[in-house]
Design a protein around this motif. Structure first.
Motif, short mmCIF file in Angstrom:
data_model
loop_
_atom_site.label_atom_id
_atom_site.label_comp_id
_atom_site.label_asym_id
_atom_site.label_seq_id
_atom_site.Cartn_x
_atom_site.Cartn_y
_atom_site.Cartn_z
N GLN A 156 -8.11 -1.47 -7.66
CA GLN A 156 -7.12 -1.48 -6.58
C GLN A 156 -6.86 -0.06 -6.07
O GLN A 156 -6.74 0.18 -4.86
CB GLN A 156 -5.82 -2.08 -7.14
CG GLN A 156 -4.64 -1.99 -6.22
CD GLN A 156 -4.60 -3.20 -5.32
OE1 GLN A 156 -5.62 -3.78 -4.98
NE2 GLN A 156 -3.41 -3.57 -4.93
N ILE A 157 -6.78 0.88 -6.99
CA ILE A 157 -6.53 2.28 -6.62
C ILE A 157 -7.69 2.81 -5.77
O ILE A 157 -7.48 3.39 -4.71
CB ILE A 157 -6.35 3.14 -7.90
CG1 ILE A 157 -5.08 2.69 -8.64
CG2 ILE A 157 -6.28 4.62 -7.55
CD1 ILE A 157 -4.93 3.30 -10.03
N VAL A 196 0.83 -1.20 0.00
CA VAL A 196 0.00 0.00 0.00
C VAL A 196 0.86 1.26 0.00
O VAL A 196 0.64 2.19 -0.78
CB VAL A 196 -0.96 0.02 1.21
CG1 VAL A 196 -1.71 1.34 1.29
CG2 VAL A 196 -1.94 -1.14 1.14
N ALA A 197 1.88 1.29 0.84
CA ALA A 197 2.75 2.47 0.92
C ALA A 197 3.45 2.72 -0.41
O ALA A 197 3.54 3.86 -0.87
CB ALA A 197 3.78 2.30 2.04
N ALA A 198 3.89 1.66 -1.06
CA ALA A 198 4.55 1.81 -2.37
C ALA A 198 3.57 2.36 -3.39
O ALA A 198 3.91 3.26 -4.17
CB ALA A 198 5.12 0.47 -2.83
N ARG A 250 -9.80 1.14 -4.05
CA ARG A 250 -9.77 0.39 -2.81
C ARG A 250 -8.72 0.95 -1.84
O ARG A 250 -8.99 1.15 -0.66
CB ARG A 250 -9.37 -1.03 -3.19
CG ARG A 250 -9.74 -2.09 -2.27
CD ARG A 250 -9.37 -3.41 -2.94
NE ARG A 250 -10.26 -4.46 -2.58
CZ ARG A 250 -10.35 -4.94 -1.36
NH1 ARG A 250 -9.62 -4.47 -0.39
NH2 ARG A 250 -11.21 -5.90 -1.09
N ASP A 251 -7.52 1.21 -2.36
CA ASP A 251 -6.45 1.76 -1.53
C ASP A 251 -6.91 3.08 -0.90
O ASP A 251 -6.70 3.33 0.28
CB ASP A 251 -5.19 2.05 -2.37
CG ASP A 251 -4.40 0.78 -2.69
OD1 ASP A 251 -4.59 -0.24 -1.99
OD2 ASP A 251 -3.59 0.83 -3.63
N LEU A 252 -7.52 3.93 -1.72
CA LEU A 252 -7.90 5.26 -1.25
C LEU A 252 -9.10 5.20 -0.30
O LEU A 252 -9.12 5.89 0.72
CB LEU A 252 -8.22 6.17 -2.44
CG LEU A 252 -7.04 6.42 -3.39
CD1 LEU A 252 -7.49 7.23 -4.59
CD2 LEU A 252 -5.90 7.14 -2.65
N SER A 253 -10.06 4.34 -0.63
CA SER A 253 -11.27 4.34 0.19
C SER A 253 -11.05 3.74 1.57
O SER A 253 -11.89 3.86 2.45
CB SER A 253 -12.41 3.62 -0.54
OG SER A 253 -12.16 2.24 -0.60
N ALA A 254 -9.90 3.12 1.77
CA ALA A 254 -9.58 2.61 3.10
C ALA A 254 -9.34 3.76 4.08
O ALA A 254 -9.42 3.59 5.29
CB ALA A 254 -8.34 1.71 3.04
N PHE A 255 -9.06 4.95 3.53
CA PHE A 255 -8.72 6.09 4.39
C PHE A 255 -9.80 7.17 4.41
O PHE A 255 -9.74 8.11 5.18
CB PHE A 255 -7.40 6.71 3.95
CG PHE A 255 -6.27 5.74 3.99
CD1 PHE A 255 -5.64 5.44 5.20
CD2 PHE A 255 -5.84 5.09 2.85
CE1 PHE A 255 -4.61 4.51 5.26
CE2 PHE A 255 -4.81 4.15 2.89
CZ PHE A 255 -4.20 3.87 4.10
N GLY A 256 -10.80 7.05 3.52
CA GLY A 256 -11.86 8.05 3.49
C GLY A 256 -12.50 8.10 2.12
O GLY A 256 -12.05 7.43 1.19
N LYS A 257 -13.54 8.89 2.00
CA LYS A 257 -14.20 9.03 0.69
C LYS A 257 -13.68 10.30 0.04
O LYS A 257 -14.22 11.38 0.22
CB LYS A 257 -15.71 9.07 0.88
CG LYS A 257 -16.22 7.86 1.66
CD LYS A 257 -17.71 7.66 1.54
CE LYS A 257 -18.09 6.44 2.41
NZ LYS A 257 -19.32 5.78 1.97
N PHE A 258 -12.61 10.15 -0.70
CA PHE A 258 -11.91 11.31 -1.27
C PHE A 258 -12.45 11.71 -2.64
O PHE A 258 -12.19 12.80 -3.11
CB PHE A 258 -10.41 11.01 -1.39
CG PHE A 258 -9.76 10.64 -0.08
CD1 PHE A 258 -10.19 11.19 1.12
CD2 PHE A 258 -8.69 9.73 -0.06
CE1 PHE A 258 -9.57 10.84 2.33
CE2 PHE A 258 -8.08 9.38 1.13
CZ PHE A 258 -8.52 9.93 2.33
#
Lengths: 207, 207
Positions: B46-47, B9-11, B49-57
């Motif tokens: 995947q993108i 995820v960090a990468a 998913r990665d972002l939505s793990a932290f909020g609805k941006f």
DNA sequence: TAGATTGTTAATCGATTAACAATC
DNA sequence: TAGATTGTTAATCGATTAACAATC
């Protein structure tokens, strides 16, 4: 095993190749999966697993013979021979790339170098290759059947150079600028991005 | 989400950062997951998913606002500020690195440059940093609290330079030589290896 | 033999993807 | 409204790891 390797396996095998090449230069003749792991941070079990999918290359209690393992991995990756690449940009970065032993060590030959600066055209780089004018790119790339292009140009020129390379038949681009490149879907772009890697590395240091 | 991110995820987040930074420079204000996917070859699902793990941006039907997404990702990676790095080696490669906008664009500041060539010490590089003698490395790295070192030196000197940097408190090394580096386990080494990447890319072209 | 290291199994975990309702 | 794109679910696949017998 005529199946295509997964992306992960192919990436790891090429990293083993790097460790083996360097270990051989340092005079070593054998190496254990744990030693490869120390240099790559890839789990030792994973390494043995990757290799044993193709054959029993090691000796229990001893490790892997460096020369034979190099040959086996090169065979698996089908990259035993020489590969010609075109370098565009003969500035400081381009000169650093041409002068580095990294490519030559892995059988990669810089077959042509291009620049649009008339003061540079006709001179030779460290590697011994003569710098050609950018207008000759298409001709030379086709003549030498080059399918790999290395972009060592400023971001503002990167797309123009990419278009020219792709138009001449190049299928793999190494982009050393920060520019995003638009290319057809059958062309692979690898962007070198130390800053991005650094942010990623910093996260794990700070966390 | 105070949990540590996984390496993957960090990468990926840091790669999104790169695409966003460049898209912003090109005047774009919004971007879709599909557009990011085109530039990174990371699956669009995947993108999201990665972002939505932290909020609805994002905004459905519209995409992501580039400025706000940049701020969110920098917050997640905790890399909003300026980061100081030390560059060792002021040859062609070192000069190319110092003169490139790639680092500056991401808030990475080359705070010190070292070389052992007396003819170079005292001069300034493109970035405006003065070249210091290699013997002053430990003092300056400690003074400026630098934890990242970039090695732009020949393979034969790489281990000596790495030892000096690590001894001065550096925890992250970027190695541009082909040498394998032995470092303590709390130090992270990132080796830039275009040749290895190229062999890997060639496999998929040939297969 | 004793120590070391491979090859392999079994179990777990994270990555990847297609599909689609929600909603701008 | 119509079209586009997000956020999320569910299912699959590959990566990762510990453990250990086999064997050099």
């Amino acid at each position: 095993m005529s199946d295509r390797l997964t992306v992960g396996v192919a990436a790891r095998l090429s990293r083993y190749l790097q460790v083996l090449t360097q270990s051989k230069k340092m005079g070593k003749e054998r190496i254990s999966s744990q030693e490869i792991s120390d240099y790559t941070n890839i789990n030792a079990t994973q390494i043995r697993r990757d290799l044993s999918a193709f054959g029993k290359f090691g000796k229990r209690g001893v490790g892997y013979g460096i020369d034979s393992l190099l040959a086996e991995i090169r065979g698996i990756l089908r990259t035993q021979g020489q590969h010609n690449v075109a370098l565009v940009g003969a500035g400081r970065l381009g000169q650093a790339i041409a002068g580095s032993p990294i490519f030559a060590e892995h059988g990669i030959n810089i077959a042509a170098v291009f620049d649009n600066d008339p003061a540079k055209v006709g001179r030779s780089l460290d590697g011994g290759v003569e710098i050609s004018d950018f207008t000759r790119l298409s001709t030379l790339v086709r003549e030498k059947n080059i399918i790999v292009g290395v972009l060592a140009v400023p971001a503002t020129n990167a797309q123009v150079v990419a278009n020219e390379l792709v138009g001449s038949g190049v299928k793999i681009l190494f982009n050393y600028s920060e520019a995003l490149l638009d290319v057809p879907s059958d062309v692979a772009v690898h962007t070198s991005n130390p800053a991005v890697e650094l942010l990623h590395a910093l996260y794990f240091h700070l966390a």
